[in-house]
Design an enzyme around this catalytic site. Structure first.
Site, mmCIF file in Angstrom:
data_model
loop_
_atom_site.group_PDB
_atom_site.id
_atom_site.type_symbol
_atom_site.label_atom_id
_atom_site.label_comp_id
_atom_site.label_asym_id
_atom_site.label_seq_id
_atom_site.Cartn_x
_atom_site.Cartn_y
_atom_site.Cartn_z
ATOM 1 N N ARG A 105 0.831 -1.223 0.000
ATOM 2 C CA ARG A 105 0.000 0.000 0.000
ATOM 3 C C ARG A 105 0.864 1.271 0.000
ATOM 4 N NH1 ARG A 105 -2.951 -3.768 -0.665
ATOM 5 N NH2 ARG A 105 -5.050 -4.067 0.180
ATOM 6 N N SER A 132 -10.687 -0.761 3.270
ATOM 7 C CA SER A 132 -9.920 -0.849 4.529
ATOM 8 C C SER A 132 -9.496 0.549 4.952
ATOM 9 C CB SER A 132 -8.659 -1.687 4.338
ATOM 10 O OG SER A 132 -8.979 -2.986 3.909
ATOM 11 N N GLU A 166 -4.823 3.778 5.892
ATOM 12 C CA GLU A 166 -4.569 3.574 4.462
ATOM 13 C C GLU A 166 -5.229 4.703 3.672
ATOM 14 O OE1 GLU A 166 -5.623 -0.315 2.515
ATOM 15 O OE2 GLU A 166 -6.696 1.023 1.140
HETATM 16 P P1 FAD Z 1 -8.900 8.608 -5.231
HETATM 17 O O1 FAD Z 1 -9.582 8.209 -3.975
HETATM 18 O O2 FAD Z 1 -9.607 9.560 -6.130
HETATM 19 O O3 FAD Z 1 -7.469 9.217 -4.883
HETATM 20 C C1 FAD Z 1 -6.610 8.581 -3.976
HETATM 21 C C2 FAD Z 1 -5.306 9.396 -3.872
HETATM 22 O O4 FAD Z 1 -4.585 9.332 -5.096
HETATM 23 C C3 FAD Z 1 -5.560 10.893 -3.622
HETATM 24 O O5 FAD Z 1 -4.500 11.364 -2.833
HETATM 25 C C4 FAD Z 1 -5.499 11.508 -5.018
HETATM 26 O O6 FAD Z 1 -5.106 12.860 -4.981
HETATM 27 C C5 FAD Z 1 -4.454 10.625 -5.683
HETATM 28 N N1 FAD Z 1 -4.678 10.440 -7.136
HETATM 29 C C6 FAD Z 1 -5.755 9.909 -7.740
HETATM 30 N N2 FAD Z 1 -5.573 9.813 -9.067
HETATM 31 C C7 FAD Z 1 -4.330 10.305 -9.309
HETATM 32 C C8 FAD Z 1 -3.542 10.495 -10.488
HETATM 33 N N3 FAD Z 1 -3.995 10.149 -11.707
HETATM 34 N N4 FAD Z 1 -2.307 11.039 -10.357
HETATM 35 C C9 FAD Z 1 -1.831 11.390 -9.147
HETATM 36 N N5 FAD Z 1 -2.526 11.254 -8.002
HETATM 37 C C10 FAD Z 1 -3.756 10.707 -8.075
HETATM 38 N N6 FAD Z 1 -7.602 -0.819 -2.311
HETATM 39 C C11 FAD Z 1 -6.777 -1.886 -2.446
HETATM 40 O O7 FAD Z 1 -5.558 -1.725 -2.598
HETATM 41 N N7 FAD Z 1 -7.264 -3.160 -2.391
HETATM 42 C C12 FAD Z 1 -8.569 -3.439 -2.220
HETATM 43 O O8 FAD Z 1 -8.968 -4.600 -2.166
HETATM 44 C C13 FAD Z 1 -9.469 -2.336 -2.084
HETATM 45 N N8 FAD Z 1 -10.785 -2.545 -1.870
HETATM 46 C C14 FAD Z 1 -11.626 -1.483 -1.729
HETATM 47 C C15 FAD Z 1 -12.990 -1.738 -1.549
HETATM 48 C C16 FAD Z 1 -13.894 -0.690 -1.418
HETATM 49 C C17 FAD Z 1 -15.356 -0.992 -1.209
HETATM 50 C C18 FAD Z 1 -13.425 0.651 -1.508
HETATM 51 C C19 FAD Z 1 -14.389 1.790 -1.416
HETATM 52 C C20 FAD Z 1 -12.071 0.913 -1.682
HETATM 53 C C21 FAD Z 1 -11.149 -0.148 -1.792
HETATM 54 N N9 FAD Z 1 -9.781 0.057 -1.979
HETATM 55 C C22 FAD Z 1 -8.931 -1.013 -2.139
HETATM 56 C C23 FAD Z 1 -9.223 1.430 -2.021
HETATM 57 C C24 FAD Z 1 -9.344 2.111 -3.419
HETATM 58 O O9 FAD Z 1 -10.180 1.376 -4.251
HETATM 59 C C25 FAD Z 1 -7.970 2.234 -4.078
HETATM 60 O O10 FAD Z 1 -7.077 2.933 -3.272
HETATM 61 C C26 FAD Z 1 -8.061 2.942 -5.446
HETATM 62 O O11 FAD Z 1 -6.858 2.786 -6.147
HETATM 63 C C27 FAD Z 1 -8.374 4.433 -5.310
HETATM 64 O O12 FAD Z 1 -8.597 4.934 -6.607
HETATM 65 P P2 FAD Z 1 -9.367 6.294 -6.838
HETATM 66 O O13 FAD Z 1 -9.290 6.580 -8.310
HETATM 67 O O14 FAD Z 1 -10.726 6.221 -6.266
HETATM 68 O O15 FAD Z 1 -8.452 7.303 -6.053
HETATM 69 N N1 EPU Z 2 -11.145 -10.617 10.861
HETATM 70 C C1 EPU Z 2 -11.663 -10.582 12.127
HETATM 71 N N2 EPU Z 2 -12.957 -10.180 12.295
HETATM 72 C C2 EPU Z 2 -13.741 -9.853 11.242
HETATM 73 C C3 EPU Z 2 -13.204 -9.877 9.940
HETATM 74 C C4 EPU Z 2 -11.881 -10.266 9.770
HETATM 75 O O1 EPU Z 2 -10.992 -10.912 13.111
HETATM 76 O O2 EPU Z 2 -14.903 -9.513 11.467
HETATM 77 C C5 EPU Z 2 -9.731 -11.050 10.692
HETATM 78 C C6 EPU Z 2 -9.638 -12.536 10.410
HETATM 79 O O3 EPU Z 2 -8.513 -13.030 11.088
HETATM 80 C C7 EPU Z 2 -9.409 -12.562 8.903
HETATM 81 C C8 EPU Z 2 -8.552 -11.342 8.745
HETATM 82 O O4 EPU Z 2 -9.128 -10.373 9.616
HETATM 83 O O5 EPU Z 2 -8.747 -13.728 8.500
HETATM 84 C C9 EPU Z 2 -8.398 -10.790 7.334
HETATM 85 O O6 EPU Z 2 -9.637 -10.319 6.851
HETATM 86 P P1 EPU Z 2 -9.916 -10.215 5.276
HETATM 87 O O7 EPU Z 2 -9.622 -11.490 4.604
HETATM 88 O O8 EPU Z 2 -11.292 -9.643 5.104
HETATM 89 O O9 EPU Z 2 -8.837 -9.217 4.717
HETATM 90 P P2 EPU Z 2 -8.174 -7.891 5.304
HETATM 91 O O10 EPU Z 2 -6.789 -8.214 5.754
HETATM 92 O O11 EPU Z 2 -9.061 -7.228 6.283
HETATM 93 C C10 EPU Z 2 -6.995 -7.143 3.094
HETATM 94 C C11 EPU Z 2 -6.869 -5.848 2.367
HETATM 95 C C12 EPU Z 2 -8.081 -5.632 1.474
HETATM 96 C C13 EPU Z 2 -8.114 -6.766 0.453
HETATM 97 C C14 EPU Z 2 -8.237 -8.095 1.199
HETATM 98 C C15 EPU Z 2 -8.113 -9.286 0.274
HETATM 99 C C16 EPU Z 2 -5.526 -4.358 3.692
HETATM 100 C C17 EPU Z 2 -5.503 -3.181 4.600
HETATM 101 N N3 EPU Z 2 -6.729 -4.754 3.292
HETATM 102 O O12 EPU Z 2 -8.107 -7.013 3.963
HETATM 103 O O13 EPU Z 2 -7.908 -4.398 0.769
HETATM 104 O O14 EPU Z 2 -9.217 -6.629 -0.418
HETATM 105 O O15 EPU Z 2 -7.152 -8.208 2.170
HETATM 106 O O16 EPU Z 2 -6.805 -9.385 -0.204
HETATM 107 O O17 EPU Z 2 -4.473 -4.884 3.345
HETATM 108 C C18 EPU Z 2 -8.324 -2.065 0.885
HETATM 109 O O18 EPU Z 2 -7.099 -1.915 0.837
HETATM 110 O O19 EPU Z 2 -9.122 -1.093 0.927
HETATM 111 C C19 EPU Z 2 -8.871 -3.420 0.906
HETATM 112 C C20 EPU Z 2 -10.172 -3.669 0.999
#
Ligand code: FAD
Ligand code: EPU
Length: 337
Positions: free
Chosen positions: A164, A238, A333
């Site tokens: 991240r 997250s 994050e």
């Molecule tokens: P924004 O929120 O619009 O911007 C994020 C940052 O980047 C800001 O600081 C912005 O200024 C900057 N920025 C945006 N675009 C540019 C650009 N073109 N050039 C320079 N700077 C820029 N993330 C994960 O890694 N894994 C996941 O599994 C994951 N799951 C998610 C699930 C949900 C339901 C949600 C809501 C979010 C999740 N995220 C996850 C976080 C998010 O999806 C990512 O961080 C995504 O890359 C953000 O993209 P955005 O275009 O919305 O960025």
């Molecule tokens: N857990 C609990 N209680 C709960 C839920 C989860 O204790 O109610 C614990 C369990 O031990 C479980 C662990 O948390 O095994 C991990 O949970 P999960 O598999 O849902 O994944 P996560 O670690 O919470 C990360 C990323 C996600 C990504 C998933 C799948 C980060 C900060 N988050 O979540 O990314 O989608 O793994 O790879 O690394 C994001 O970055 O926004 C994001 C959603």
């Protein structure tokens, strides 16, 4: 160039927070982006770059020009018998790009299905899920230097990707605007099914040949069962990163908390932040219009009329309680604005 004034950013952030932009414009080319930057510079106005708004927490109105990146295009730039290099505009929706890759049988991004946001933001925090990170399929990116307005190409090493993390969140924070990303995808899949419940879900679903689509569908199914849909309930995924602590500290904690989960990494033990927050009793807690999600305590939510500052305060209370109970610091994050 169409510059709007005092517009609500509620439709432009997945937390659905109702903060305003003093000025707002969308750009669909590098030329338009430069024009907008010059406009702001001439008036002495700061600039904020917006993608899909899925990783920001708006705690205040943005007293700047918000530039929404809508640069599109998915183009094959090179291929050989094994790989295909695909250049994607920064404004393309990430999941649409993943679906496009799957339709064309380009492998490598299927585990990253359904992550919200734009392609341009994907290298910012090196998005990751289900055992894959953007760095694994990244070739290079093009970015505009905000000060000189010159274009620079970055290779993977220069991006300094980490969990991240990238150079754009650290040393080069606020210095570059990403306009396109080139990915190196595979013509023959190399499936990565070891993470989480992918195998289980696939086993129940299919006895036929494994496809990119099947893996993507399994990832989508798991994600939908865990994470709230921002269209229904405001969130940014997250809220905190999963912390890594030393093996010694983890073993000590294990004496008090025998069930503490931990993933052995070269740099230490990664502990799920969701577990730590859960143990502190936050899961499913609601405070007026904001709260901690009932299925995934790592996700903070806005039920509708919440305020970004309230979410920030809640996140600080969570950090404090996790620190008091476990001595572990949770690092957000999400980008606080
Ligand atoms: P924004 O929120 O619009 O911007 C994020 C940052 O980047 C800001 O600081 C912005 O200024 C900057 N920025 C945006 N675009 C540019 C650009 N073109 N050039 C320079 N700077 C820029 N993330 C994960 O890694 N894994 C996941 O599994 C994951 N799951 C998610 C699930 C949900 C339901 C949600 C809501 C979010 C999740 N995220 C996850 C976080 C998010 O999806 C990512 O961080 C995504 O890359 C953000 O993209 P955005 O275009 O919305 O960025
Ligand atoms: N857990 C609990 N209680 C709960 C839920 C989860 O204790 O109610 C614990 C369990 O031990 C479980 C662990 O948390 O095994 C991990 O949970 P999960 O598999 O849902 O994944 P996560 O670690 O919470 C990360 C990323 C996600 C990504 C998933 C799948 C980060 C900060 N988050 O979540 O990314 O989608 O793994 O790879 O690394 C994001 O970055 O926004 C994001 C959603």
């Amino acid at each position: 160039m169409n510059i709007q004034e005092n517009i609500s950013l509620k439709p432009f952030n997945t937390f659905s927070l109702d903060k305003k932009a003093r000025f707002f414009t969308s750009v669909n080319s590098r030329e338009q982006l430069i024009e907008a930057l010059i406009w702001a510079r001439n008036l002495g106005i700061e600039v904020f770059i917006l993608g899909g708004g899925s990783n920001i927490l708006l705690t205040q109105d943005i007293n700047s020009l918000v530039i929404k990146i809508e640069i599109s295009g998915i183009d094959v730039v090179k291929e050989n018998s094994e790989f295909i290099w695909v250049k994607v505009g920064a404004g393309e929706n990430w999941h649409n790009f993943v679906l496009h890759a799957i339709e064309n049988n380009w492998a490598g991004v299927e585990n990253l299905s359904l992550i919200p946001g734009t392609v341009g933001a994907s290298p910012m925090q090196n998005i990751g899920a289900y055992g894959i990170e953007v760095k694994d399929v990244f070739h290079s990116l093009r970015a505009l230097n905000r000060a000189s307005l010159e274009q620079k190409e970055f290779n993977s090493e220069e991006c300094k990707f980490g969990y991240r993390e990238s150079v754009f969140k650290n040393e080069l924070k606020g210095k570059f605007i990403i306009t396109s990303v080139t990915f190196k995808l595979k013509k023959k899949p190399n499936f990565n099914l070891d993470y989480g419940a992918i195998k289980e879900v696939l086993a129940v679903e299919a006895d036929s040949e494994l496809t990119l689509r099947a893996v993507s569908d399994a990832v989508i199914k798991i994600r939908q069962s865990k994470l709230p849909d921002p269209k229904e309930i405001g969130n940014a995924g997250s809220f905190f990163k999963n912390p890594t602590i030393s093996k010694d500290s983890w073993l000590k904690l294990q004496q008090t908390y025998p069930k503490i989960p931990g993933y052995d990494l070269p740099e230490g033990m990664k502990v799920p932040a969701a577990w730590l927050i859960d143990q502190c009793g936050w899961k499913g807690k609601r405070f007026g219009e904001i709260g901690v999600h009932e299925n995934q305590p790592l996700v903070l939510v806005n039920f509708g009329q919440g305020d970004g500052l309230e979410v920030k305060l809640l996140s600080e209370k969570i950090q404090q309680s996790v620190n008091e109970k476990f001595g572990i610091d949770l690092i957000p994050e999400v980008n606080f604005i």
